[in-house]
Structure formats: structure tokens, C-alpha cells
Scaffold this active site. Structure first.
Site, PDB file in Angstrom:
ATOM      1  N   CYS A 137       0.803  -1.227   0.000  1.00 46.05           N
ATOM      2  CA  CYS A 137       0.000   0.000   0.000  1.00 46.05           C
ATOM      3  C   CYS A 137       0.837   1.278   0.000  1.00 46.05           C
ATOM      4  O   CYS A 137       0.282   2.380  -0.018  1.00 46.05           O
ATOM      5  CB  CYS A 137      -0.908   0.020   1.223  1.00 46.05           C
ATOM      6  SG  CYS A 137      -1.969  -1.422   1.316  1.00 46.05           S
ATOM      7  N   LYS A 203      -9.850   0.391   9.660  1.00 49.82           N
ATOM      8  CA  LYS A 203      -9.750  -0.701   8.688  1.00 49.82           C
ATOM      9  C   LYS A 203      -8.856  -1.794   9.261  1.00 49.82           C
ATOM     10  O   LYS A 203      -7.705  -1.553   9.605  1.00 49.82           O
ATOM     11  CB  LYS A 203      -9.178  -0.165   7.377  1.00 49.82           C
ATOM     12  CG  LYS A 203      -8.896  -1.269   6.372  1.00 49.82           C
ATOM     13  CD  LYS A 203      -8.570  -0.710   5.004  1.00 49.82           C
ATOM     14  CE  LYS A 203      -8.156  -1.819   4.061  1.00 49.82           C
ATOM     15  NZ  LYS A 203      -7.862  -1.328   2.707  1.00 49.82           N
ATOM     16  N   ARG A 213      -8.916  -9.027  -3.556  1.00 45.06           N
ATOM     17  CA  ARG A 213      -7.537  -9.026  -4.052  1.00 45.06           C
ATOM     18  C   ARG A 213      -7.431  -9.797  -5.364  1.00 45.06           C
ATOM     19  O   ARG A 213      -6.625  -9.469  -6.222  1.00 45.06           O
ATOM     20  CB  ARG A 213      -6.595  -9.544  -2.966  1.00 45.06           C
ATOM     21  CG  ARG A 213      -6.548  -8.554  -1.795  1.00 45.06           C
ATOM     22  CD  ARG A 213      -5.641  -9.011  -0.670  1.00 45.06           C
ATOM     23  NE  ARG A 213      -5.775  -8.097   0.468  1.00 45.06           N
ATOM     24  CZ  ARG A 213      -5.237  -8.298   1.649  1.00 45.06           C
ATOM     25  NH1 ARG A 213      -4.496  -9.375   1.862  1.00 45.06           N
ATOM     26  NH2 ARG A 213      -5.404  -7.414   2.623  1.00 45.06           N
ATOM     27  N   LYS A 256     -14.426  -1.079   8.571  1.00 44.05           N
ATOM     28  CA  LYS A 256     -14.230  -2.086   7.533  1.00 44.05           C
ATOM     29  C   LYS A 256     -13.413  -3.245   8.062  1.00 44.05           C
ATOM     30  O   LYS A 256     -12.360  -2.988   8.629  1.00 44.05           O
ATOM     31  CB  LYS A 256     -13.507  -1.431   6.349  1.00 44.05           C
ATOM     32  CG  LYS A 256     -13.227  -2.395   5.229  1.00 44.05           C
ATOM     33  CD  LYS A 256     -12.409  -1.763   4.148  1.00 44.05           C
ATOM     34  CE  LYS A 256     -12.001  -2.858   3.189  1.00 44.05           C
ATOM     35  NZ  LYS A 256     -10.945  -2.489   2.326  1.00 44.05           N
ATOM     36  N   TYR A 322     -21.237  -4.703  -2.565  1.00 47.34           N
ATOM     37  CA  TYR A 322     -21.267  -5.223  -3.933  1.00 47.34           C
ATOM     38  C   TYR A 322     -22.684  -5.649  -4.313  1.00 47.34           C
ATOM     39  O   TYR A 322     -22.949  -5.920  -5.471  1.00 47.34           O
ATOM     40  CB  TYR A 322     -20.282  -6.399  -4.065  1.00 47.34           C
ATOM     41  CG  TYR A 322     -18.869  -5.980  -3.706  1.00 47.34           C
ATOM     42  CD1 TYR A 322     -18.054  -5.376  -4.654  1.00 47.34           C
ATOM     43  CD2 TYR A 322     -18.373  -6.127  -2.415  1.00 47.34           C
ATOM     44  CE1 TYR A 322     -16.775  -4.949  -4.328  1.00 47.34           C
ATOM     45  CE2 TYR A 322     -17.102  -5.709  -2.072  1.00 47.34           C
ATOM     46  CZ  TYR A 322     -16.300  -5.118  -3.031  1.00 47.34           C
ATOM     47  OH  TYR A 322     -15.050  -4.688  -2.695  1.00 47.34           O
TER      48      TYR A 322
HETATM   49  C1  PBG Z   1      -7.030  -1.312  -0.653  1.00 54.98           C
HETATM   50  C2  PBG Z   1      -8.367  -1.870  -0.434  1.00 54.98           C
HETATM   51  C3  PBG Z   1      -8.692  -3.191  -0.135  1.00 54.98           C
HETATM   52  C4  PBG Z   1     -10.074  -3.234  -0.044  1.00 54.98           C
HETATM   53  C5  PBG Z   1     -10.565  -1.963  -0.296  1.00 54.98           C
HETATM   54  N1  PBG Z   1      -9.466  -1.120  -0.528  1.00 54.98           N
HETATM   55  C6  PBG Z   1      -7.825  -4.373  -0.021  1.00 54.98           C
HETATM   56  C7  PBG Z   1      -6.893  -4.502   1.101  1.00 54.98           C
HETATM   57  O1  PBG Z   1      -6.815  -3.676   1.986  1.00 54.98           O
HETATM   58  O2  PBG Z   1      -6.162  -5.484   1.076  1.00 54.98           O
HETATM   59  C8  PBG Z   1     -10.877  -4.456   0.280  1.00 54.98           C
HETATM   60  C9  PBG Z   1     -12.308  -4.409  -0.126  1.00 54.98           C
HETATM   61  C10 PBG Z   1     -13.025  -5.698  -0.055  1.00 54.98           C
HETATM   62  O3  PBG Z   1     -12.516  -6.741   0.383  1.00 54.98           O
HETATM   63  O4  PBG Z   1     -14.191  -5.678  -0.474  1.00 54.98           O
HETATM   64  N2  PBG Z   1      -6.928  -0.499  -1.760  1.00 54.98           N
END
Ligand code: PBG
Length: 335
Positions: A137, A203, A213, A256, A322
């Protein structure tokens, strides 16, 4: 005369009275989910020439820039409140250069959608993980650690490029300390004072992101995200993340994943009652419902609507899901 002489026989309170008919239940329902409070994630892709289905997320596709207007139009027609755009670039490098490129995939997709002038809020995910060749990231040290402060400029540049392309809100998801402040400063310096920040403030380092992913080609090439995303058992710490982001200028907060963390949603609502709050019903939560529904083990519609009600009951104002398109259509026929 005693109370028992006059009391009617049987239970004093009959809660079932108000549950007898659909009309009675509808009359006393405490809250209703509205399609406007749903956010549909959209994958815009430069890596595909055609619309490609995501195998682990039935019903979810990767949209080439030339096609993405179709999903935006569908969402607007269904009455969904907002889109959250993710990009899948054709080229990746160590710095995630394409994340902030004027001709980057999200920037092009956003311009195509913004040109339609639909009644939709346009939100973009701001992170480097889909754009770096190592899948992390942020920028890496020689030892492969995700560097915090050097990453902040990249996130601010990315957010500004999204604002220029028409984003109403930018949503930093990388869990770098100080990312909201860096983005806020960058936006203000470029004249985007009115572009808001929807922060992925709490998060967690969750196993529920697996299908995402796959969808976004965003898995780390080595290691994991536990050095920056939150440790799942920590509840109190979420409040610390939220208040930090509020101090840095976040307009909307987020928890999240959503479903496995409803206690955190509730706690956030109680401790920070005046802040708009989003819950992200993440990819793994979606795919579990899809997989069970495909086997006929659960009723997808009923489960989704029940889940959305539970996010609201816990205290979320908006839900990123979704299922947004289907849910919006189902809600339109609810009493
Ligand atoms: C990172 C990001 C992720 C998700 C949203 N933004 C992946 C992660 O943090 O590994 C996950 C969303 C999901 O699982 O629906 N850009």
C-alpha cells in the site's frame, strides 16, 4: 381490590399485536434502508479489453474504461447513492506511478462517468496497492517495510488527480498515519476545498478481503498488511483511529469490514454521535452469501436486506456493498 383482580388474564403486554399484518409491521418499523445510502464499488480496468467477470465474486465485473459508463448508468437508474471506483492499471512499478497519472485508469474512468452528469456521488479509493508491482500500500524500504511518511505525498498526489478528474469524495484506504491530513492539505492547495474525504478510518487486517484481491490484482507479493491495518481483536483502538482522522479533517468515517465488526460500528456511533459513518460490507462477506445462495442454502434477497438493516441498526449511515444494485432494486419493491 388488588391489581390482580382487575388485570386481564394472560400476558400484560402482547408485543405480537403489532406484528400481525404486513401493514402493522410496516407502520411501526424503526428504520428503512434507502437505495440512496448504498455505495456500489466499481472496478475500472486497463488490463482487460472486454467486461470480465470476477470468478470469486459472482455478479461483479471488471469494466474497461470504454464500457464503465454502462454500470454507472445502471446504478443511477436503480437509485443507488454513490459509486466507489477502484483501478486496475496496465502497468505497475515500485512507486505506483499510475495511481496519480492524469491518464491513469481511475482518472479516465472517472472523466467518462462524470461526463454523463448522473445523479450519483463519485468516490475514489486512494491507495497504492493496486498500482505497485510489489502489491503493497505504500513505498517500501530496502528491507521491504512499508514506509509511512514518504508514502503520504504519493497519496496526496493521487487524491488531487482524482479530484481533477471529477471525484466528489476521495477515500484513502491505505491506513498510513497522517494520510487524511496530507490529502486534505493537497486538495486545499490545489483549490479542491470542497472535495471531501471519506476515510477508511478503522480498517482491519482482515481475511475477508481475499476475493477483492483477486478482483483487483492487489495481493501483496510477499508479507501481509498487518504492519498498518488494525489488529482484529482491537475495539477501543478503532475510536483512536476515528478521532485522529476527524482531527485531520475526515468528513465521513468508516468501519471495515462491516459485518464481522458491527460492535465497532455501534461503538463508533455511540462515542462519535455527530459524524457520518460508513460500513464496508467487504468482498469476503459478499462471496459467502453468493456461494451459499448458489447452493440454495440461503435466500439471497432476504439475507441481503436483513444484513443491510443490521448495519443501520448498529448505527451506520451508508453502506458500501457489492450487492448495491440488486439491493436497490429489491428495496424499490419493499413495503
Ligand atoms: C485497498 C483496499 C482493499 C479493499 C478496499 N481497498 C484491499 C486490502 O486492503 O487489502 C478491500 C475491499 C473488499 O474486500 O471488499 N486499496
Amino acid at each position: 381490590m388488588t391489581i390482580t383482580d382487575t388485570a386481564p388474564p394472560g400476558p400484560m403486554a402482547r408485543l405480537r399485536r403489532l406484528r400481525r399484518t404486513p401493514a402493522l409491521r410496516a407502520l411501526v418499523r424503526e428504520r428503512r434502508v434507502h437505495p440512496r445510502s448504498l455505495v456500489l464499488p466499481v472496478f475500472v480496468s486497463e488490463a482487460d479489453d472486454a467486461v470480465v467477470d470476477v470468478p470469486s465474486m459472482p455478479g461483479v465485473s471488471r469494466w474497461p474504461v470504454t464500457e464503465v459508463r454502462r454500470v454507472a448508468e445502471e446504478a443511477a437508474a436503480a437509485g443507488v447513492g454513490a459509486l466507489l471506483l477502484f483501478g486496475i492499471p496496465a502497468r505497475k512499478d515500485a512507486r505506483g506511478s499510475e495511481a496519480s497519472a492524469e491518464e491513469g485508469v481511475v482518472q479516465r474512468g472517472l472523466r467518462a462517468i462524470a461526463a454523463l452528469d448522473l445523479d450519483l456521488v463519485l468516490i475514489t479509493d486512494v491507495c497504492l496497492c493496486e498500482y505497485t508491482d510489489h502489491g503493497h500500500c505504500g513505498l517500501l524500504s530496502e528491507r521491504g517495510e512499508v514506509l509511512n511518511d514518504p508514502t503520504l505525498d504519493r497519496l496526496a498526489e493521487t487524491a488531487v488527480s482524482h479530484a481533477r478528474a471529477g471525484a466528489h469524495l476521495v477515500a484513502p484506504s491505505g491506513m498510513m498515519d497522517g494520510q487524511v491530513a496530507a490529502i486534505r492539505r493537497g486538495l486545499d492547495a490545489d483549490g479542491f476545498e470542497d472535495t471531501g474525504v471519506l476515510s477508511y478510518s478503522a480498517k482491519y487486517a482482515s481475511a475477508f478481503y481475499g476475493p477483492f484481491r483477486d478482483a483487483a490484482d492487489g495481493a501483496p507479493a510477499f508479507g501481509d498488511r498487518r504492519s498498518h491495518q488494525m489488529d482484529p481483536p482491537n475495539g477501543r483502538e478503532a475510536l483512536r483511529e476515528h478521532v485522529t482522522d476527524v482531527a485531520e479533517g475526515a468528513d465521513i468515517l468508516m468501519v471495515k469490514p462491516g459485518l464481522a465488526y458491527l460492535d465497532v460500528v455501534r461503538r463508533t456511533r455511540e462515542e462519535l454521535p455527530w459524524h457520518p459513518l460508513a460500513a464496508y460490507n467487504v468482498s469476503g462477506e459478499y462471496s459467502m452469501v453468493k456461494a451459499a445462495a448458489e447452493r440454495g442454502w440461503i435466500d439471497e434477497r432476504a439475507v441481503v436486506l436483513e444484513t443491510l438493516a443490521s448495519f443501520q441498526r448498529a448505527g451506520a449511515d451508508l453502506v458500501i456493498t457489492y450487492h448495491a444494485l440488486d439491493a436497490a432494486r429489491w428495496l424499490a419493491s419493499e413495503s
